[in-house]
Design an enzyme around this catalytic site. Structure first.
Site, PDB file in Angstrom:
ATOM      1  N   ARG A 233       0.859  -1.171   0.000  1.00 21.64           N
ATOM      2  CA  ARG A 233       0.000   0.000   0.000  1.00 21.64           C
ATOM      3  C   ARG A 233       0.899   1.225   0.000  1.00 21.64           C
ATOM      4  O   ARG A 233       1.983   1.224   0.594  1.00 21.64           O
ATOM      5  CB  ARG A 233      -0.924   0.016   1.226  1.00 21.64           C
ATOM      6  CG  ARG A 233      -2.057  -1.004   1.165  1.00 21.64           C
ATOM      7  CD  ARG A 233      -3.057  -0.660   0.077  1.00 21.64           C
ATOM      8  NE  ARG A 233      -4.236  -1.503   0.096  1.00 21.64           N
ATOM      9  CZ  ARG A 233      -4.420  -2.584  -0.666  1.00 21.64           C
ATOM     10  NH1 ARG A 233      -3.450  -2.970  -1.500  1.00 21.64           N
ATOM     11  NH2 ARG A 233      -5.541  -3.274  -0.604  1.00 21.64           N
ATOM     12  N   GLU A 262      -2.631   8.149  -4.512  1.00 20.00           N
ATOM     13  CA  GLU A 262      -3.591   7.479  -5.401  1.00 20.00           C
ATOM     14  C   GLU A 262      -4.991   8.110  -5.302  1.00 20.00           C
ATOM     15  O   GLU A 262      -5.422   8.461  -4.212  1.00 20.00           O
ATOM     16  CB  GLU A 262      -3.710   5.998  -5.028  1.00 20.00           C
ATOM     17  CG  GLU A 262      -2.476   5.192  -5.328  1.00 20.00           C
ATOM     18  CD  GLU A 262      -2.670   3.713  -4.959  1.00 20.00           C
ATOM     19  OE1 GLU A 262      -3.822   3.232  -4.950  1.00 20.00           O
ATOM     20  OE2 GLU A 262      -1.665   3.043  -4.694  1.00 20.00           O
ATOM     21  N   HIS A 280      -1.309   0.928  -9.737  1.00 24.15           N
ATOM     22  CA  HIS A 280      -1.951  -0.029  -8.836  1.00 24.15           C
ATOM     23  C   HIS A 280      -2.673  -1.129  -9.623  1.00 24.15           C
ATOM     24  O   HIS A 280      -3.869  -1.392  -9.428  1.00 24.15           O
ATOM     25  CB  HIS A 280      -2.925   0.666  -7.883  1.00 24.15           C
ATOM     26  CG  HIS A 280      -3.176  -0.121  -6.632  1.00 24.15           C
ATOM     27  ND1 HIS A 280      -3.525   0.450  -5.441  1.00 24.15           N
ATOM     28  CD2 HIS A 280      -3.143  -1.471  -6.392  1.00 24.15           C
ATOM     29  CE1 HIS A 280      -3.702  -0.486  -4.516  1.00 24.15           C
ATOM     30  NE2 HIS A 280      -3.480  -1.666  -5.072  1.00 24.15           N
TER      31      HIS A 280
END
Length: 313
Positions: A233, A262, A280
């Protein structure tokens, strides 16, 4: 609403053909945007019995409480950092995720990023197109038979290690505790792992407990010939510290599939040539997504049939 099918609120993006996989089993309420989410929680909350989400999208305590019939909350992938787990447990909700369904895909992508940044693949592609021959270029480093440190030896971490064995690499890892029957070198903290490793692959869960686990001190320990790859992450890796380490030469390069900004790209890194970025997609492939959707079907249909879920959180 079909009287025999549980009503499910889907909060993450899902392609039409994946939604079609769900419709034989559930009545879908599809709400992949913030606006649709708020509207459907208010309008349909009283009938929702299951929620499908992803770690970055999550589910709040207030949303759960707006759904009095809610029984089960599922994360499509392995991550669940923004689902209020404690509140869900206090409500007695069943929690499940897609653990294992995209591990191979993420591990493949981790190695793609590692090879790309260490071997300068994006830069060499551009230089080759411009007619630059190898004699004018610096030698890219090797990957094989080097030291690979893995932060988080879960399902994905084990898959990364398995691939590293094919490259003849030495493997070390850090996790919350040493794992039994694992031959890889264990390091009690990330700093000592980084000091030992040539490459650091981050595959640990996100959330407050791991925020900025890889920061300036760890990156400095990895060193001017070291590389970091993050497929965990974005919150685990301190973006500002990474940019500073790369600009100053205290770190050789980075490959990131995830980042703190993000879905916007990490502005601090965009001007750096020693970074490879992907949006991602590490866990995304037709095979992996289909397996994840099927896992949700399996978890939920088992629950509504009075059976335990396949992959509980």
């Amino acid at each position: 609403m079909h009287p025999l099918r549980p009503r499910v609120l889907v909060l993450n993006y899902m392609a039409d053909h994946h939604q079609a996989m769900l419709t034989p089993f559930f009545d879908l309420v599809y709400a992949p945007s913030a606006e649709l989410r708020a509207a459907h929680v208010q309008q349909d909350g009283a009938q929702i019995r299951a929620v499908l989400t992803i770690g970055s999208v999550g589910l709040t305590a207030a949303e759960m409480d707006a759904m009095p019939l809610l029984e089960i909350v599922c994360a499509l992938g392995v991550g669940y950092e923004n689902i209020d787990i404690a509140h869900a447990r206090s409500r007695g909700l069943v929690l499940a995720n897609g653990a294992g369904t995209n591990d191979d895909c993420v591990a493949d992508h981790a190695f793609a990023l590692l090879l790309a940044v260490v071997r300068n693949v994006p830069q060499l592609d551009q230089q080759c197109r411009q007619g630059v021959w190898r004699d004018a270029l610096p030698l890219p480093a090797s990957v094989s038979r080097r030291r690979l440190g893995i932060v988080g030896l879960g399902g994905i971490g084990h898959k990364v290690a398995h691939r590293a064995l094919g490259f003849g690499m030495q493997i070390g890892y850090h996790g919350r505790q040493r794992q039994e029957n694992v031959a890889y070198a264990y390091f009690a903290d990330v700093l000592s792992l980084a000091a030992w490793a040539d490459f650091l692959v981050v595959a640990t869960p996100g959330g407050p407990a791991t925020r900025h686990l890889v920061g300036a001190e760890v990156l400095t320990a990895l060193g001017p010939q070291g590389y970091v790859v993050n497929v965990a992450r974005g919150s685990v890796l301190d973006t500002a510290a990474l940019a500073d380490a790369l600009r100053s030469g205290r770190l050789a390069g980075a490959g990131l599939d995830v980042y703190e900004s993000e879905p916007q790209p990490p502005a601090e890194l965009l001007g750096l040539r020693n970074v490879v970025l992907t949006p991602h997609v590490g866990g995304w492939s037709p095979q992996a997504i289909e397996a994840s959707v099927q896992r949700f079907i399996d978890n939920s249909t088992r629950h509504f049939a009075g059976q335990p879920v396949v992959s509980p959180i």
